[in-house]
Motif scaffolding. Structure first.
Motif, PDB file in Angstrom:
ATOM      1  N   MET A  27     -37.174 -39.530 -25.719  1.00  0.00           N
ATOM      2  CA  MET A  27     -35.772 -40.239 -25.737  1.00  0.00           C
ATOM      3  C   MET A  27     -35.433 -41.110 -24.526  1.00  0.00           C
ATOM      4  N   SER A  28     -36.699 -40.237 -23.138  1.00  0.00           N
ATOM      5  CA  SER A  28     -35.581 -40.505 -21.901  1.00  0.00           C
ATOM      6  C   SER A  28     -37.199 -41.532 -22.047  1.00  0.00           C
ATOM      7  N   VAL A  29     -38.640 -41.397 -22.767  1.00  0.00           N
ATOM      8  CA  VAL A  29     -39.423 -42.488 -22.024  1.00  0.00           C
ATOM      9  C   VAL A  29     -39.706 -43.431 -22.499  1.00  0.00           C
ATOM     10  N   PHE A  30     -39.181 -43.694 -23.810  1.00  0.00           N
ATOM     11  CA  PHE A  30     -39.393 -44.497 -24.812  1.00  0.00           C
ATOM     12  C   PHE A  30     -38.382 -45.220 -24.934  1.00  0.00           C
ATOM     13  N   SER A  31     -37.934 -46.514 -25.527  1.00  0.00           N
ATOM     14  CA  SER A  31     -37.444 -47.380 -25.779  1.00  0.00           C
ATOM     15  C   SER A  31     -37.160 -47.350 -27.584  1.00  0.00           C
ATOM     16  N   MET A  32     -35.393 -46.997 -27.357  1.00  0.00           N
ATOM     17  CA  MET A  32     -34.643 -46.219 -29.129  1.00  0.00           C
ATOM     18  C   MET A  32     -34.437 -47.700 -29.266  1.00  0.00           C
ATOM     19  N   SER A  33     -35.237 -47.985 -31.323  1.00  0.00           N
ATOM     20  CA  SER A  33     -35.663 -48.685 -31.633  1.00  0.00           C
ATOM     21  C   SER A  33     -33.416 -48.905 -32.308  1.00  0.00           C
ATOM     22  N   VAL A  34     -33.180 -50.380 -33.102  1.00  0.00           N
ATOM     23  CA  VAL A  34     -31.448 -50.111 -33.223  1.00  0.00           C
ATOM     24  C   VAL A  34     -31.618 -49.002 -34.583  1.00  0.00           C
ATOM     25  N   SER A  35     -32.354 -49.393 -35.431  1.00  0.00           N
ATOM     26  CA  SER A  35     -32.392 -48.962 -36.481  1.00  0.00           C
ATOM     27  C   SER A  35     -32.166 -47.222 -36.328  1.00  0.00           C
ATOM     28  N   GLN A  47     -27.312 -44.830 -28.433  1.00  0.00           N
ATOM     29  CA  GLN A  47     -28.460 -46.023 -27.559  1.00  0.00           C
ATOM     30  C   GLN A  47     -28.409 -46.183 -25.740  1.00  0.00           C
ATOM     31  N   CYS A  48     -26.246 -45.876 -25.929  1.00  0.00           N
ATOM     32  CA  CYS A  48     -26.213 -46.142 -24.199  1.00  0.00           C
ATOM     33  C   CYS A  48     -26.828 -44.587 -23.631  1.00  0.00           C
ATOM     34  N   MET A  49     -27.893 -44.026 -24.145  1.00  0.00           N
ATOM     35  CA  MET A  49     -28.259 -42.402 -23.480  1.00  0.00           C
ATOM     36  C   MET A  49     -29.406 -43.015 -22.880  1.00  0.00           C
ATOM     37  N   ASN A  50     -29.797 -43.386 -24.262  1.00  0.00           N
ATOM     38  CA  ASN A  50     -31.131 -44.397 -24.082  1.00  0.00           C
ATOM     39  C   ASN A  50     -31.686 -45.403 -22.712  1.00  0.00           C
ATOM     40  N   GLU A  51     -31.053 -45.648 -22.858  1.00  0.00           N
ATOM     41  CA  GLU A  51     -30.522 -47.290 -21.855  1.00  0.00           C
ATOM     42  C   GLU A  51     -30.555 -46.398 -20.692  1.00  0.00           C
ATOM     43  N   GLY A  52     -30.012 -45.263 -19.802  1.00  0.00           N
ATOM     44  CA  GLY A  52     -29.610 -44.577 -19.145  1.00  0.00           C
ATOM     45  C   GLY A  52     -30.581 -44.125 -18.560  1.00  0.00           C
ATOM     46  N   LEU A  53     -31.234 -43.478 -20.302  1.00  0.00           N
ATOM     47  CA  LEU A  53     -32.579 -42.204 -19.864  1.00  0.00           C
ATOM     48  C   LEU A  53     -33.618 -43.489 -18.666  1.00  0.00           C
ATOM     49  N   LEU A  54     -33.661 -44.653 -19.511  1.00  0.00           N
ATOM     50  CA  LEU A  54     -34.854 -45.222 -19.578  1.00  0.00           C
ATOM     51  C   LEU A  54     -34.615 -46.028 -17.792  1.00  0.00           C
ATOM     52  N   ALA A  55     -33.101 -46.518 -17.445  1.00  0.00           N
ATOM     53  CA  ALA A  55     -33.243 -46.375 -16.368  1.00  0.00           C
ATOM     54  C   ALA A  55     -33.060 -45.727 -15.135  1.00  0.00           C
ATOM     55  N   LYS A  56     -32.500 -44.534 -15.218  1.00  0.00           N
ATOM     56  CA  LYS A  56     -33.350 -43.629 -14.147  1.00  0.00           C
ATOM     57  C   LYS A  56     -34.652 -43.236 -14.109  1.00  0.00           C
ATOM     58  N   TRP A  57     -35.756 -43.694 -15.412  1.00  0.00           N
ATOM     59  CA  TRP A  57     -37.030 -43.043 -14.693  1.00  0.00           C
ATOM     60  C   TRP A  57     -37.797 -45.055 -13.866  1.00  0.00           C
ATOM     61  N   VAL A  58     -36.910 -45.643 -14.732  1.00  0.00           N
ATOM     62  CA  VAL A  58     -36.984 -47.079 -13.367  1.00  0.00           C
ATOM     63  C   VAL A  58     -36.256 -46.782 -11.995  1.00  0.00           C
ATOM     64  N   TRP A  59     -35.477 -45.559 -11.234  1.00  0.00           N
ATOM     65  CA  TRP A  59     -35.210 -45.342 -10.416  1.00  0.00           C
ATOM     66  C   TRP A  59     -35.640 -44.836  -9.710  1.00  0.00           C
ATOM     67  N   ARG A  60     -36.366 -43.319 -10.395  1.00  0.00           N
ATOM     68  CA  ARG A  60     -37.099 -42.432  -9.677  1.00  0.00           C
ATOM     69  C   ARG A  60     -38.584 -43.344  -9.376  1.00  0.00           C
ATOM     70  N   PHE A  61     -39.550 -43.994 -10.538  1.00  0.00           N
ATOM     71  CA  PHE A  61     -39.919 -44.734 -10.022  1.00  0.00           C
ATOM     72  C   PHE A  61     -40.165 -45.467  -8.208  1.00  0.00           C
ATOM     73  N   GLY A  62     -39.188 -46.288  -7.954  1.00  0.00           N
ATOM     74  CA  GLY A  62     -38.838 -46.725  -6.626  1.00  0.00           C
ATOM     75  C   GLY A  62     -38.496 -45.573  -5.917  1.00  0.00           C
ATOM     76  N   VAL A  63     -37.783 -44.848  -6.028  1.00  0.00           N
ATOM     77  CA  VAL A  63     -37.545 -43.341  -5.297  1.00  0.00           C
ATOM     78  C   VAL A  63     -38.365 -43.284  -4.528  1.00  0.00           C
ATOM     79  N   GLU A  64     -39.792 -41.630  -5.687  1.00  0.00           N
ATOM     80  CA  GLU A  64     -40.428 -41.182  -5.090  1.00  0.00           C
ATOM     81  C   GLU A  64     -41.627 -41.297  -4.780  1.00  0.00           C
ATOM     82  N   ASN A  65     -42.454 -40.684  -3.889  1.00  0.00           N
ATOM     83  CA  ASN A  65     -43.029 -41.330  -2.501  1.00  0.00           C
ATOM     84  C   ASN A  65     -44.826 -41.072  -3.813  1.00  0.00           C
ATOM     85  N   CYS A  66     -45.217 -40.070  -4.180  1.00  0.00           N
ATOM     86  CA  CYS A  66     -46.085 -39.688  -4.868  1.00  0.00           C
ATOM     87  C   CYS A  66     -46.293 -38.805  -5.742  1.00  0.00           C
TER      88      CYS A  66
END
Length: 93
Positions: free
Chosen positions: A1-9, A55-74
């Protein structure tokens, strides 16, 4: 759930399972709805149970991955993604 976007259904099916857990025992009988579903979603500080929307939890977890991609070095996972999609890590900064 934290890596993939969940469908509405799928989110709706999970929400239905949550509602059935609180308001009914499945196929036999339904429990009395003593509280609104919106109140169950509220945080504990606001008087709810703090369940939250799937749905909100899924979007929040996906946003955290985007944030981690920008913040973490290697980290390894970032190097794999950069190599797979041809992203140059030097140009991200």
């Amino acid at each position: 759930m934290s890596v993939f976007s969940m469908s509405v259904s799928i989110a709706q099916k999970i929400e239905r399972l949550k509602r059935d857990f609180f308001w009914g025992d499945g196929f036999q009988k339904k429990k009395i709805h003593s509280i609104k579903w919106e109140v169950l979603y509220k945080s504990k500080k606001e008087g709810g149970l703090g369940i939250g929307s799937v749905q909100c939890m899924n979007e929040g977890l996906l946003a955290k991955w985007v944030w981690r991609f920008g913040v973490e070095n290697c980290p390894l996972w970032k190097r794999v993604i950069c190599a797979k999609y041809g992203i140059q890590r030097d140009k991200l900064r």
